[in-house]
Scaffold this active site. Sequence first.
Site, PDB file in Angstrom:
ATOM      1  N   LYS A 154     -47.722 -17.776 -12.496  1.00 26.45           N
ATOM      2  CA  LYS A 154     -46.673 -18.654 -11.930  1.00 26.45           C
ATOM      3  C   LYS A 154     -47.134 -20.108 -11.905  1.00 26.45           C
ATOM      4  O   LYS A 154     -46.350 -21.021 -12.174  1.00 26.45           O
ATOM      5  CB  LYS A 154     -46.304 -18.193 -10.518  1.00 26.45           C
ATOM      6  CG  LYS A 154     -45.585 -16.851 -10.479  1.00 26.45           C
ATOM      7  CD  LYS A 154     -45.392 -16.376  -9.035  1.00 26.45           C
ATOM      8  CE  LYS A 154     -44.732 -15.012  -8.968  1.00 26.45           C
ATOM      9  NZ  LYS A 154     -44.555 -14.548  -7.576  1.00 26.45           N
ATOM     10  N   SER A 156     -47.690 -17.903  -5.233  1.00 24.47           N
ATOM     11  CA  SER A 156     -48.247 -16.671  -4.688  1.00 24.47           C
ATOM     12  C   SER A 156     -47.464 -15.462  -5.156  1.00 24.47           C
ATOM     13  O   SER A 156     -46.359 -15.572  -5.686  1.00 24.47           O
ATOM     14  CB  SER A 156     -48.303 -16.730  -3.163  1.00 24.47           C
ATOM     15  OG  SER A 156     -47.030 -16.675  -2.623  1.00 24.47           O
ATOM     16  N   ASP A 157     -48.091 -14.300  -4.950  1.00 25.62           N
ATOM     17  CA  ASP A 157     -47.453 -13.044  -5.313  1.00 25.62           C
ATOM     18  C   ASP A 157     -47.923 -11.963  -4.348  1.00 25.62           C
ATOM     19  O   ASP A 157     -49.078 -11.972  -3.923  1.00 25.62           O
ATOM     20  CB  ASP A 157     -47.797 -12.657  -6.750  1.00 25.62           C
ATOM     21  CG  ASP A 157     -46.888 -11.547  -7.245  1.00 25.62           C
ATOM     22  OD1 ASP A 157     -45.731 -11.862  -7.598  1.00 25.62           O
ATOM     23  OD2 ASP A 157     -47.301 -10.379  -7.232  1.00 25.62           O
ATOM     24  N   THR A 158     -47.017 -11.052  -4.027  1.00 24.87           N
ATOM     25  CA  THR A 158     -47.313  -9.961  -3.098  1.00 24.87           C
ATOM     26  C   THR A 158     -46.908  -8.630  -3.715  1.00 24.87           C
ATOM     27  O   THR A 158     -45.826  -8.535  -4.302  1.00 24.87           O
ATOM     28  CB  THR A 158     -46.535 -10.155  -1.771  1.00 24.87           C
ATOM     29  OG1 THR A 158     -46.903 -11.411  -1.190  1.00 24.87           O
ATOM     30  CG2 THR A 158     -46.840  -9.039  -0.773  1.00 24.87           C
ATOM     31  N   SER A 185     -51.831 -12.754  -3.202  1.00 22.32           N
ATOM     32  CA  SER A 185     -52.724 -13.759  -3.788  1.00 22.32           C
ATOM     33  C   SER A 185     -52.016 -15.105  -3.765  1.00 22.32           C
ATOM     34  O   SER A 185     -50.793 -15.173  -3.933  1.00 22.32           O
ATOM     35  CB  SER A 185     -53.079 -13.400  -5.229  1.00 22.32           C
ATOM     36  OG  SER A 185     -53.790 -12.184  -5.274  1.00 22.32           O
TER      37      SER A 185
END
Length: 194
Positions: free
Chosen positions: A59, A76-78, A113
Site C-alpha cells: 500500500k 496499514s493492514d489487519t 502491520s
Amino acid sequence: MLKEKLKKYTLILASGSPRRQQFFKDLDLDFEIRLKEVEEIYPPELKAAEITDYLAVLKANAFEGELNANEILVTSDTIVWHQNKALGKPKDATEAFEMIKSMSNSTHEVFTSVCFKTNTAATVINDVTKVSFKDLSDEAILYYIANYKPYDKAGAYGIQEWFGFMAVTKVEGSYTNVMGLPTAKVYEYLSTLD
C-alpha cells in the site's frame, strides 16, 4: 506533546478506515488522508505477520516517488489468523458466517502491520493480539451479520460492536490492534522521530 514534536512533518494516513482515522484524531495528531486503490494480493506462502507486513508495504509503495521531504505516509493492514490461515474481509453473508462459526469457542490471533514511509526509507512495525470467543449459536451469528453487516472487517467482526461485547471472553494484547491499529506502538514509533 507529540503533535508539537511532529510540527515539521506532514503526516499522511493512507486509509479509508473510519476506525483508523478516528484513532489518529484521538491520538491528537494532525494528519491528512490520501487514498489509492491497491489490489491486496500477497504470495500464498506468507503466514501471519508476513502477510500484513507485505500488504502494508504494498500500500505504501503505491505512493512511490510522490512524497515530499517532510511527509510521512502511514499505511496499514489487519488480518485475523485462525487455524493456520488468514481471514480477510468476507465477500458475503455466507462467508462471514463461515468465518465467525470457525472461530466460535476458540482463540484466534489478530495481526496488524503499519508501514511508515518517507521519500528515502520505509519502516514496518507489527503487533499481534489473541482474542477468545465463547461458544456462539448460529442464531447469534446470523443476527450479527444481518444487523451489523461486517463486510469491511477482517474476520467478519468488529470487537467494538455488539458482537465484541457479546462474544469476546478474553483479549491478550492491544485492544486497538484488533480494531486495526496498534495505537501505543504507532505513538511510540512517531515519538522516536527527530
